[in-house]
Enzyme design. Sequence first.
Site, PDB file in Angstrom:
ATOM      1  N   ASP A 157      -3.183   1.635   6.905  1.00 40.50           N
ATOM      2  CA  ASP A 157      -2.198   1.247   5.964  1.00 40.50           C
ATOM      3  C   ASP A 157      -2.197  -0.349   5.943  1.00 40.50           C
ATOM      4  O   ASP A 157      -1.807  -1.026   4.864  1.00 40.50           O
ATOM      5  CB  ASP A 157      -1.090   1.986   5.688  1.00 40.50           C
ATOM      6  CG  ASP A 157      -1.475   3.316   5.346  1.00 40.50           C
ATOM      7  OD1 ASP A 157      -2.434   3.883   4.956  1.00 40.50           O
ATOM      8  OD2 ASP A 157      -0.506   4.226   5.859  1.00 40.50           O
ATOM      9  N   ASP A 178       0.698  -1.170   0.082  1.00 41.99           N
ATOM     10  CA  ASP A 178      -0.034  -0.105  -0.013  1.00 41.99           C
ATOM     11  C   ASP A 178       0.944   1.229   0.046  1.00 41.99           C
ATOM     12  O   ASP A 178       1.851   1.396   0.943  1.00 41.99           O
ATOM     13  CB  ASP A 178      -0.990  -0.167   1.142  1.00 41.99           C
ATOM     14  CG  ASP A 178      -1.847   1.168   1.207  1.00 41.99           C
ATOM     15  OD1 ASP A 178      -2.790   1.238   0.403  1.00 41.99           O
ATOM     16  OD2 ASP A 178      -1.791   2.220   2.078  1.00 41.99           O
ATOM     17  N   GLU A 188      -1.482  -1.332  -5.983  1.00 44.88           N
ATOM     18  CA  GLU A 188      -2.792  -0.672  -6.551  1.00 44.88           C
ATOM     19  C   GLU A 188      -2.515   0.107  -7.862  1.00 44.88           C
ATOM     20  O   GLU A 188      -1.568   0.668  -7.975  1.00 44.88           O
ATOM     21  CB  GLU A 188      -3.472   0.210  -5.514  1.00 44.88           C
ATOM     22  CG  GLU A 188      -4.122  -0.282  -4.518  1.00 44.88           C
ATOM     23  CD  GLU A 188      -4.679   0.805  -3.583  1.00 44.88           C
ATOM     24  OE1 GLU A 188      -5.801   0.585  -3.187  1.00 44.88           O
ATOM     25  OE2 GLU A 188      -3.969   1.471  -3.041  1.00 44.88           O
TER      26      GLU A 188
END
Length: 392
Positions: A354, A188, A272
């Site tokens: 996170d 992340d 991501e």
Amino acid sequence: MLLSFKTELKPNNRQVTKFRQHCGVARHAYNWAHSIILEVLNARETDKTVKIPSAIDLHKRLVAEVKPLYPWYYESSKASPQQALAELRTAWDRCFKKVSKQPRFKKKGASGDSFYLEQGTKTKPGINNDGKRVKLPKIGWVRLHEPLPVTAFHNCVISRKADRWFIAFKCEVEQPVTPPNRPVVGVDIGIKELAVCSNGQTFANLKAYRRMSRKMKRLQRRVSKRLKGSSNRKKASSKLAKLHLKVSNIRKDAIHKLTTYLAKNHSEVKIEDLHVKAFLKNHKLAGAIADCGMYEFKRQVEYKTQKFSSKLTLVDRFFPSSQICSICCNHRHKMPLKVRVFECPNCGNVQDRDLNAARNIERWFEGIFIPERSELAVSSTPVSTGESRQTR
């Protein structure tokens, strides 16, 4: 595998003069060709039959019209102006396809000075490297700042940043051996921490630009107060450019260490697929996001996973990794950025926001079921007067 290297050079004064001469020739050819294309575009407004010259046409005109007028062209390598014309034509093609804006004239003394050198062919490269020096055409042996693999290549790019010269080239290297049975990791990317892995490891965000901002503002004011064209202004601009280079190097060093660790020690890296350009439209967070180098992180992970025989998986950008509990998969209400702790109203799971998102990214796969958002919400109880900020 084909790998590119970029390292610093240690030229002497005579070689620096040669470098600047090559940059001037490439810049002159670029600006001359740019003016030719602008004239052709103005002529096409009345006559559509006028053809836009290609890179080959521009080079033929350069040899026939420009070189006889400027004999100093022959003191530099012929590859430098030829490559400048090709780069200009590529820039205009991107403009015609509406991928980028119209190219501009190059200014003398800009920090982006660079030129292209070529000698030999791919099968018989002519630029030699003995590990500590590199032999450049029209320039000679130039010392390297760090030792490199002994090899030969047929082209390279010399660039300047803040009075420091760099060389970039490509060469064939062996595929590095990686250990078997490497784990899968979810990552992340954020602002508070540069990266939080699903195994609990965190990488700090150095925030180089923010730390150097006060000094940078002071140097910028000093440049603005100096008389244009004076020696003092050049000295002040040089100091400012060195500070910008230092900020860039700190950011690149942190990202290189992070991406090498992820690609080398894990069989699959899941991140991501963030739309960084859209994030930069948020003017409250644009500076902090740009200081992280999110796009550079993604670019480096892409080629380093290929280098270390790993797999890169891009998680859907609309996957609500921060809103789903990584233990019971409960989909809670939206979480603003100021909430740094994830609290699940279903199972009572409390962990860092996170870290919870990284674990959700690790278990993501194509077609994963996303539960509906729960109506239960964690009540925001006001903090009492005696409670500390750490407990809150």
